[in-house]
Motif scaffolding. Sequence first.
Motif, PDB file in Angstrom:
ATOM      1  N   THR A 129       0.832  -1.209   0.000  1.00 21.27           N
ATOM      2  CA  THR A 129       0.000   0.000   0.000  1.00 21.27           C
ATOM      3  C   THR A 129       0.867   1.259   0.000  1.00 21.27           C
ATOM      4  OG1 THR A 129      -0.202  -0.237   2.410  1.00 21.27           O
ATOM      5  CG2 THR A 129      -2.014  -1.057   1.078  1.00 21.27           C
ATOM      6  N   LYS A 130       1.999   1.206   0.681  1.00 20.08           N
ATOM      7  CA  LYS A 130       2.913   2.354   0.686  1.00 20.08           C
ATOM      8  C   LYS A 130       3.466   2.616  -0.708  1.00 20.08           C
ATOM      9  CE  LYS A 130       7.230   4.053   2.723  1.00 20.08           C
ATOM     10  NZ  LYS A 130       8.364   3.754   3.650  1.00 20.08           N
ATOM     11  N   LYS A 131       3.924   1.554  -1.380  1.00 18.34           N
ATOM     12  CA  LYS A 131       4.484   1.718  -2.725  1.00 18.34           C
ATOM     13  C   LYS A 131       3.408   2.117  -3.723  1.00 18.34           C
ATOM     14  CE  LYS A 131       7.744   1.596  -5.795  1.00 18.34           C
ATOM     15  NZ  LYS A 131       8.851   2.580  -5.758  1.00 18.34           N
ATOM     16  N   ALA A 132       2.220   1.535  -3.608  1.00 19.68           N
ATOM     17  CA  ALA A 132       1.132   1.864  -4.533  1.00 19.68           C
ATOM     18  C   ALA A 132       0.752   3.339  -4.430  1.00 19.68           C
ATOM     19  CB  ALA A 132      -0.079   0.975  -4.251  1.00 19.68           C
ATOM     20  N   LYS A 133       0.810   3.877  -3.212  1.00 21.08           N
ATOM     21  CA  LYS A 133       0.503   5.301  -3.032  1.00 21.08           C
ATOM     22  C   LYS A 133       1.511   6.151  -3.789  1.00 21.08           C
ATOM     23  CE  LYS A 133      -0.630   8.660   0.567  1.00 21.08           C
ATOM     24  NZ  LYS A 133      -0.736   8.899   2.048  1.00 21.08           N
ATOM     25  N   GLU A 134       2.776   5.742  -3.748  1.00 22.01           N
ATOM     26  CA  GLU A 134       3.819   6.475  -4.486  1.00 22.01           C
ATOM     27  C   GLU A 134       3.558   6.430  -5.987  1.00 22.01           C
ATOM     28  OE1 GLU A 134       7.604   4.836  -3.491  1.00 22.01           O
ATOM     29  OE2 GLU A 134       7.389   5.196  -1.327  1.00 22.01           O
ATOM     30  N   LEU A 135       3.008   5.302  -6.454  1.00 22.58           N
ATOM     31  CA  LEU A 135       2.765   5.111  -7.888  1.00 22.58           C
ATOM     32  C   LEU A 135       1.383   5.592  -8.318  1.00 22.58           C
ATOM     33  CD1 LEU A 135       4.275   1.511  -8.289  1.00 22.58           C
ATOM     34  CD2 LEU A 135       5.338   3.692  -8.923  1.00 22.58           C
ATOM     35  N   ASN A 136       0.608   6.128  -7.363  1.00 19.00           N
ATOM     36  CA  ASN A 136      -0.752   6.590  -7.648  1.00 19.00           C
ATOM     37  C   ASN A 136      -1.622   5.455  -8.167  1.00 19.00           C
ATOM     38  OD1 ASN A 136      -2.749   8.600  -7.644  1.00 19.00           O
ATOM     39  ND2 ASN A 136      -2.414   9.060  -9.811  1.00 19.00           N
ATOM     40  N   LEU A 137      -1.467   4.285  -7.550  1.00 15.99           N
ATOM     41  CA  LEU A 137      -2.226   3.092  -7.912  1.00 15.99           C
ATOM     42  C   LEU A 137      -3.201   2.754  -6.793  1.00 15.99           C
ATOM     43  CD1 LEU A 137      -2.654   0.515  -9.706  1.00 15.99           C
ATOM     44  CD2 LEU A 137      -0.812  -0.536  -8.352  1.00 15.99           C
ATOM     45  N   GLU A 138      -4.464   2.549  -7.141  1.00 13.75           N
ATOM     46  CA  GLU A 138      -5.466   2.222  -6.126  1.00 13.75           C
ATOM     47  C   GLU A 138      -5.322   0.782  -5.667  1.00 13.75           C
ATOM     48  OE1 GLU A 138     -10.316   2.219  -5.355  1.00 13.75           O
ATOM     49  OE2 GLU A 138      -9.511   2.834  -7.303  1.00 13.75           O
ATOM     50  N   VAL A 139      -5.394   0.586  -4.351  1.00 11.61           N
ATOM     51  CA  VAL A 139      -5.335  -0.742  -3.744  1.00 11.61           C
ATOM     52  C   VAL A 139      -6.601  -0.953  -2.937  1.00 11.61           C
ATOM     53  CG1 VAL A 139      -4.092  -2.275  -2.174  1.00 11.61           C
ATOM     54  CG2 VAL A 139      -2.823  -0.650  -3.581  1.00 11.61           C
ATOM     55  N   ILE A 140      -7.268  -2.084  -3.131  1.00  4.71           N
ATOM     56  CA  ILE A 140      -8.429  -2.406  -2.304  1.00  4.71           C
ATOM     57  C   ILE A 140      -8.037  -3.488  -1.301  1.00  4.71           C
ATOM     58  CG2 ILE A 140     -10.066  -1.715  -4.085  1.00  4.71           C
ATOM     59  CD1 ILE A 140     -10.665  -4.708  -4.539  1.00  4.71           C
ATOM     60  N   THR A 141      -8.615  -3.397  -0.090  1.00  2.00           N
ATOM     61  CA  THR A 141      -8.206  -4.288   0.995  1.00  2.00           C
ATOM     62  C   THR A 141      -9.422  -4.856   1.732  1.00  2.00           C
ATOM     63  OG1 THR A 141      -8.047  -2.366   2.477  1.00  2.00           O
ATOM     64  CG2 THR A 141      -6.027  -3.066   1.329  1.00  2.00           C
TER      65      THR A 141
END
Length: 368
Positions: A333-345
């Motif tokens: 989730t930390k890396k996805a935020k940097e890449l502006n990628l949505e993550v669902i959990t």
Amino acid sequence: MITTLIIIGLLVITYFAFTNFYPSFGGDVSKKQKAVYAKSEQFRDGKFNNTNPVPKDLSFTETMKLVYAFFTTKVPNGRPKEDLKAVKIDSTTIANYTGQARMVWFGHSSFLLQIDGKTILLDPMFSKVAAPLDILGGNRFNKEFPLEIAKLPEIDAVIFSHDHYDHLDYKSILKIKDKTKHFYVPLGLSTHLKAWNVPSHKITELDWWQNTEFKGLNLVCTPAQHFSGRKMNNGQSTLWSSWVIQSKTENIYFSGDSGYANHFKEIGEKYGPFDLALMECGQYNEKWSDIHMMPEETAQAGIDVKANKIMPIHWAGFKLALHEWTDPIKRVTKKAKELNLEVITPRIGEQIMVKDSTNTYTDWWIGL
């Protein structure tokens, strides 16, 4: 010396006798099947291979060192403090569902997918241990499932990514095979299903980049960078894969197990963008990063396949590596935020609408 050799000989004989007769190990690919698989670009020297020269073949000594480290290393927060509670589902809401495409996570890499009026299972693994015998592994993190397996409705199709025990499970097959209309698997995996009395006419095998039409859905067997085998003497005898599942309105990617490599970009270019990508994220280690992605690579792979959003999978199910159980979700989730990628959990059992553009899931793992 003679006594030692006799003991070793008896152990070898016992091993082969046990693996040949205990059903959980599955079947063995025949010479006739190998002749057919020789047509595949992935099949060389009598076994399946990755595009890149991985994984590295470990010596017996290296294998024993890894096994010793796994069973003796204490990992702080290696398991949840208590069993993960699944969101419960009423079986009546599953049968005859005709709404928008939705999914339910059963933990690890197992899903129930309802799409275009069909009910599909992805890597259904419902046993408490990811091993041929219960004494050989630790219990899964969730004792209960969103729905009792016996209450699952008729299954239109089951899709498997590869034959490892945390994905293809003998006891689970026994529970679902009579209510399943068809199985879709990568090359060679039918050997195990047939050994467990699944009829041949209910199984379709595909090579990488092959596709098949299933009642209006397009199912594509796509590459992964992994390996296979259920016992010491049948490694790489069956193929491993990821999958693309397409309806007229939805596009889903299921990564299976994989190290990070160029195939993600190839899949994205050929079949993306995806409404949802289920991406492996867990049970990793730098020593085997060629066959299991590190969390940061999982996020990048989501970008590569052109996913609108990703869901990290292959975590919150079993302890199969030496990292904290929450490490995968924190890092991805930390890396996805940097890449502006949505993550669902979502929680185990929580409804996932494939084309939903709102993310209302919580950080439910905190404190567990």
